[in-house]
Design a protein around this motif. Structure first.
Motif, mmCIF file in Angstrom:
data_model
loop_
_atom_site.group_PDB
_atom_site.id
_atom_site.type_symbol
_atom_site.label_atom_id
_atom_site.label_comp_id
_atom_site.label_asym_id
_atom_site.label_seq_id
_atom_site.Cartn_x
_atom_site.Cartn_y
_atom_site.Cartn_z
ATOM 1 N N ILE A 55 8.339 2.807 5.015
ATOM 2 C CA ILE A 55 8.468 1.811 5.773
ATOM 3 C C ILE A 55 10.196 1.644 6.010
ATOM 4 C CG2 ILE A 55 8.366 -0.660 6.574
ATOM 5 C CD1 ILE A 55 5.404 -0.564 5.468
ATOM 6 N N GLU A 56 10.699 1.605 4.859
ATOM 7 C CA GLU A 56 11.970 1.340 4.751
ATOM 8 C C GLU A 56 12.916 2.562 5.263
ATOM 9 O OE1 GLU A 56 15.412 1.069 1.469
ATOM 10 O OE2 GLU A 56 13.708 -0.508 1.244
ATOM 11 N N ASP A 57 12.348 3.801 5.433
ATOM 12 C CA ASP A 57 13.112 4.834 5.699
ATOM 13 C C ASP A 57 12.723 5.028 7.131
ATOM 14 O OD1 ASP A 57 14.099 5.213 3.206
ATOM 15 O OD2 ASP A 57 12.820 6.795 2.722
ATOM 16 N N ARG A 58 11.790 4.187 7.704
ATOM 17 C CA ARG A 58 11.327 4.527 8.968
ATOM 18 C C ARG A 58 10.826 5.936 9.258
ATOM 19 N NH1 ARG A 58 11.470 0.672 12.855
ATOM 20 N NH2 ARG A 58 12.792 -1.081 12.531
ATOM 21 N N ASP A 59 9.787 6.226 8.218
ATOM 22 C CA ASP A 59 9.270 7.622 8.431
ATOM 23 C C ASP A 59 8.658 7.755 9.583
ATOM 24 O OD1 ASP A 59 6.827 9.277 7.886
ATOM 25 O OD2 ASP A 59 8.224 10.014 6.066
ATOM 26 N N GLU A 60 9.026 9.192 10.203
ATOM 27 C CA GLU A 60 8.515 9.550 11.514
ATOM 28 C C GLU A 60 6.995 9.210 11.705
ATOM 29 O OE1 GLU A 60 8.653 10.467 15.587
ATOM 30 O OE2 GLU A 60 10.358 10.233 14.114
ATOM 31 N N ARG A 61 6.090 9.383 10.698
ATOM 32 C CA ARG A 61 4.714 9.484 10.818
ATOM 33 C C ARG A 61 4.112 8.009 10.922
ATOM 34 N NH1 ARG A 61 3.860 12.473 5.209
ATOM 35 N NH2 ARG A 61 5.686 10.992 4.938
ATOM 36 N N ILE A 62 4.924 6.914 10.660
ATOM 37 C CA ILE A 62 4.604 5.623 10.619
ATOM 38 C C ILE A 62 5.386 4.742 11.256
ATOM 39 C CG2 ILE A 62 2.794 5.648 8.771
ATOM 40 C CD1 ILE A 62 5.708 4.154 7.792
ATOM 41 N N ARG A 63 6.411 4.872 11.892
ATOM 42 C CA ARG A 63 7.430 4.085 12.333
ATOM 43 C C ARG A 63 7.242 3.293 13.608
ATOM 44 N NH1 ARG A 63 12.779 7.663 14.126
ATOM 45 N NH2 ARG A 63 11.951 8.089 16.155
ATOM 46 N N HIS A 64 6.240 3.947 14.373
ATOM 47 C CA HIS A 64 6.153 3.130 15.638
ATOM 48 C C HIS A 64 4.960 2.207 15.654
ATOM 49 C CE1 HIS A 64 8.707 6.242 17.477
ATOM 50 N NE2 HIS A 64 8.044 7.201 16.812
ATOM 51 N N LYS A 65 5.327 0.811 16.183
ATOM 52 C CA LYS A 65 4.262 0.012 16.306
ATOM 53 C C LYS A 65 3.077 0.271 17.003
ATOM 54 C CE LYS A 65 6.383 -2.597 20.215
ATOM 55 N NZ LYS A 65 7.090 -4.169 20.462
ATOM 56 N N TRP A 66 3.025 1.432 17.877
ATOM 57 C CA TRP A 66 1.847 1.756 18.746
ATOM 58 C C TRP A 66 1.308 2.863 17.855
ATOM 59 C CZ3 TRP A 66 0.339 -2.330 20.889
ATOM 60 C CH2 TRP A 66 1.410 -3.287 21.596
#
Length: 116
Positions: free
Chosen positions: A66-77
């Motif tokens: 989450i902190e790294d804003r990993d591409e797989r999970i970073r979008h709220k949608w």
């Protein structure tokens, strides 16, 4: 609307079963109106491969993604992250607290960003 992070444990025979259980619990507790900031805002999951989190604390690893804003999970949608927690102390506590001892299935940690 903004986004907030969430994390939740859920049980199921498969990751998809556990995800459906987590969605049911969240919509029951937070309603069906949207923008709850919970897993209820998610429509899919991204299973994080075991090789990535093997030997690591599962929640700590999820927080790092989450902190790294990993591409797989970073979008709220986008999808929620999913890590199989079976065999951990947290999974054992979850099973005991929810009367799941001896039942076939796994405890999963779902996490990510959700609209709020």
């Amino acid at each position: 609307m903004g986004a907030v992070t969430f994390e939740v444990l859920a049980f199921g025979k498969t990751a998809d079963d556990a995800f459906r259980n987590a969605l049911e619990d969240a919509t029951h507790m937070h309603g069906h109106g949207g923008y709850t900031g919970t897993i209820a805002e998610k429509s899919s999951i991204e299973v994080i491969p075991k090789r990535e989190h093997k030997g690591k604390q599962k929640r700590h690893y999820a927080h790092q993604l989450i902190e790294d804003r990993d591409e797989r999970i970073r979008h709220k949608w986008g999808p929620a992250g999913a890590i199989n927690c079976s065999g951990t102390a947290a999974a054992k506590r979850y099973r005991e607290q929810h009367g799941l001892k001896g039942k076939h299935g796994d405890v999963w940690l779902f996490f990510g960003w959700a609209s709020h």
